[in-house]
Design a protein around this motif. Structure first.
Motif, PDB file in Angstrom:
ATOM      1  N   HIS A   1       0.804  -1.229   0.000  1.00 15.66           N
ATOM      2  CA  HIS A   1       0.000   0.000   0.000  1.00 15.66           C
ATOM      3  C   HIS A   1       0.837   1.280   0.000  1.00 15.66           C
ATOM      4  O   HIS A   1       0.281   2.369   0.155  1.00 15.66           O
ATOM      5  CB  HIS A   1      -0.953  -0.001   1.196  1.00 15.66           C
ATOM      6  N   ARG A   2       2.131   1.149  -0.143  1.00 13.40           N
ATOM      7  CA  ARG A   2       3.004   2.316  -0.200  1.00 13.40           C
ATOM      8  C   ARG A   2       3.994   2.153  -1.351  1.00 13.40           C
ATOM      9  O   ARG A   2       4.356   1.036  -1.720  1.00 13.40           O
ATOM     10  CB  ARG A   2       3.761   2.531   1.117  1.00 13.40           C
ATOM     11  N   TYR A   3       4.398   3.295  -1.897  1.00 13.30           N
ATOM     12  CA  TYR A   3       5.385   3.314  -2.980  1.00 13.30           C
ATOM     13  C   TYR A   3       6.744   3.653  -2.390  1.00 13.30           C
ATOM     14  O   TYR A   3       6.888   4.625  -1.641  1.00 13.30           O
ATOM     15  CB  TYR A   3       5.010   4.355  -4.033  1.00 13.30           C
ATOM     16  N   HIS A   4       7.738   2.855  -2.727  1.00 10.44           N
ATOM     17  CA  HIS A   4       9.107   3.073  -2.264  1.00 10.44           C
ATOM     18  C   HIS A   4       9.893   3.662  -3.440  1.00 10.44           C
ATOM     19  O   HIS A   4      10.205   2.961  -4.399  1.00 10.44           O
ATOM     20  CB  HIS A   4       9.702   1.755  -1.757  1.00 10.44           C
ATOM     21  N   PRO A   5      10.194   4.965  -3.364  1.00 13.08           N
ATOM     22  CA  PRO A   5      10.727   5.680  -4.530  1.00 13.08           C
ATOM     23  C   PRO A   5      12.065   5.139  -5.014  1.00 13.08           C
ATOM     24  O   PRO A   5      12.921   4.725  -4.223  1.00 13.08           O
ATOM     25  CB  PRO A   5      10.879   7.120  -4.025  1.00 13.08           C
TER      26      PRO A   5
ATOM     27  N   ALA B   1      11.548   7.826   1.950  1.00  9.52           N
ATOM     28  CA  ALA B   1      10.385   7.514   2.774  1.00  9.52           C
ATOM     29  C   ALA B   1       9.270   6.927   1.913  1.00  9.52           C
ATOM     30  O   ALA B   1       9.056   7.369   0.779  1.00  9.52           O
ATOM     31  CB  ALA B   1       9.894   8.763   3.485  1.00  9.52           C
ATOM     32  N   PRO B   2       8.544   5.938   2.420  1.00 13.78           N
ATOM     33  CA  PRO B   2       7.411   5.381   1.663  1.00 13.78           C
ATOM     34  C   PRO B   2       6.360   6.454   1.395  1.00 13.78           C
ATOM     35  O   PRO B   2       6.077   7.285   2.259  1.00 13.78           O
ATOM     36  CB  PRO B   2       6.861   4.297   2.600  1.00 13.78           C
TER      37      PRO B   2
ATOM     38  N   GLN C   1      14.909  -3.584   0.768  1.00 16.95           N
ATOM     39  CA  GLN C   1      16.270  -3.108   1.035  1.00 16.95           C
ATOM     40  C   GLN C   1      16.276  -2.082   2.161  1.00 16.95           C
ATOM     41  O   GLN C   1      17.171  -2.071   3.005  1.00 16.95           O
ATOM     42  CB  GLN C   1      16.883  -2.513  -0.234  1.00 16.95           C
ATOM     43  N   ARG C   2      15.275  -1.215   2.186  1.00 18.36           N
ATOM     44  CA  ARG C   2      15.201  -0.200   3.238  1.00 18.36           C
ATOM     45  C   ARG C   2      14.838  -0.819   4.585  1.00 18.36           C
ATOM     46  O   ARG C   2      15.239  -0.316   5.628  1.00 18.36           O
ATOM     47  CB  ARG C   2      14.239   0.912   2.807  1.00 18.36           C
ATOM     48  N   MET C   3      14.114  -1.927   4.565  1.00 23.45           N
ATOM     49  CA  MET C   3      13.865  -2.650   5.809  1.00 23.45           C
ATOM     50  C   MET C   3      15.154  -3.282   6.328  1.00 23.45           C
ATOM     51  O   MET C   3      15.435  -3.239   7.530  1.00 23.45           O
ATOM     52  CB  MET C   3      12.780  -3.716   5.597  1.00 23.45           C
TER      53      MET C   3
ATOM     54  N   LEU D   1       8.989   1.900   8.440  1.00 24.92           N
ATOM     55  CA  LEU D   1      10.176   1.076   8.196  1.00 24.92           C
ATOM     56  C   LEU D   1      10.903   0.684   9.477  1.00 24.92           C
ATOM     57  O   LEU D   1      11.617  -0.312   9.510  1.00 24.92           O
ATOM     58  CB  LEU D   1      11.147   1.830   7.279  1.00 24.92           C
ATOM     59  N   ASP D   2      10.733   1.473  10.537  1.00 23.02           N
ATOM     60  CA  ASP D   2      11.474   1.264  11.780  1.00 23.02           C
ATOM     61  C   ASP D   2      10.727   0.293  12.692  1.00 23.02           C
ATOM     62  O   ASP D   2       9.692   0.645  13.256  1.00 23.02           O
ATOM     63  CB  ASP D   2      11.682   2.599  12.486  1.00 23.02           C
TER      64      ASP D   2
END
Length: 199
Positions: free
Chosen positions: A69-73, A82-83, A102-104, A142-143
């Protein structure tokens, strides 16, 4: 190949006390030993030395929502990391999910909770090697430490014979890590392989 991860502070289990100058010996994808560095220094392993605190890998309970439900640029978009709350065309969903994963990893995540219903997202998650757990689709960021203690965020303790899923953070104590959040992650190891390292 043996690798010895040495850290200023080792917290193999959030239920136990941290160990100063601790180390985790990894053989392939498993933990072969853990304890004081002095007792493992003669193992003949390649040594990786880390400042800060070494912990078990974290679980992101909002991964399903974040990836679906979010776009990861893309960095080339110039939109930051940020998503974003925006529609994701099917042709871009796989790439968005891979960047999100990758950001996770850059937040010490080694396990994600679903559900993952979109085929491109499921494929990205499967190929990532992250542990997959059932989830309720909860919203979040993400955190994994946002609003949670380290004990609540850890996927599973590090144990001899268990998976070598661990993370290292630029924090001097558990309290400092919980205060700063997982964005201070220095490295994430998944099944014994270094999957993220801060540059």
């Amino acid at each position: 190949m043996l690798t010895l991860h040495r850290a200023a502070l080792l917290l193999a289990d959030p239920a136990a006390l941290p160990l100063p100058d601790g180390a985790v010996l990894v053989d392939g994808g498993r933990v072969a030993a853990l304890g004081p560095y002095a007792g493992l220094a003669d193992s003949g392993a390649r040594v990786r030395e880390w400042p800060g605190i070494l912990t078990p890998g974290l679980l992101n309970p909002a991964a399903g929502w974040l990836l679906e439900h979010r776009y990861h640029p893309d960095p080339r978009d110039g939109l930051g990391e940020a998503p974003l709350a925006r529609d994701v065309p099917d042709a871009q969903r796989g790439g968005s999910a891979r960047r999100g994963l990758q950001r996770m990893l850059a937040h010490g995540t080694t396990a994600v909770a679903g559900p993952f219903t979109h085929p491109a997202v499921r494929t990205a998650v499967t190929r990532s090697g992250l542990s997959v757990l059932p989830g309720d689709g909860a919203e979040g960021g993400l955190d994994p430490l946002a609003g949670r203690t380290l004990a609540a965020a850890v996927h599973r303790p590090l144990t001899v014979g268990g998976p070598a899923d661990l993370a290292v953070f630029a924090a001097a104590s558990v309290a400092a890590l919980e205060a700063s959040g997982a964005s201070c992650c220095l490295a994430t190891v998944l099944a014994g392989r270094l999957q993220y390292r801060r540059r």
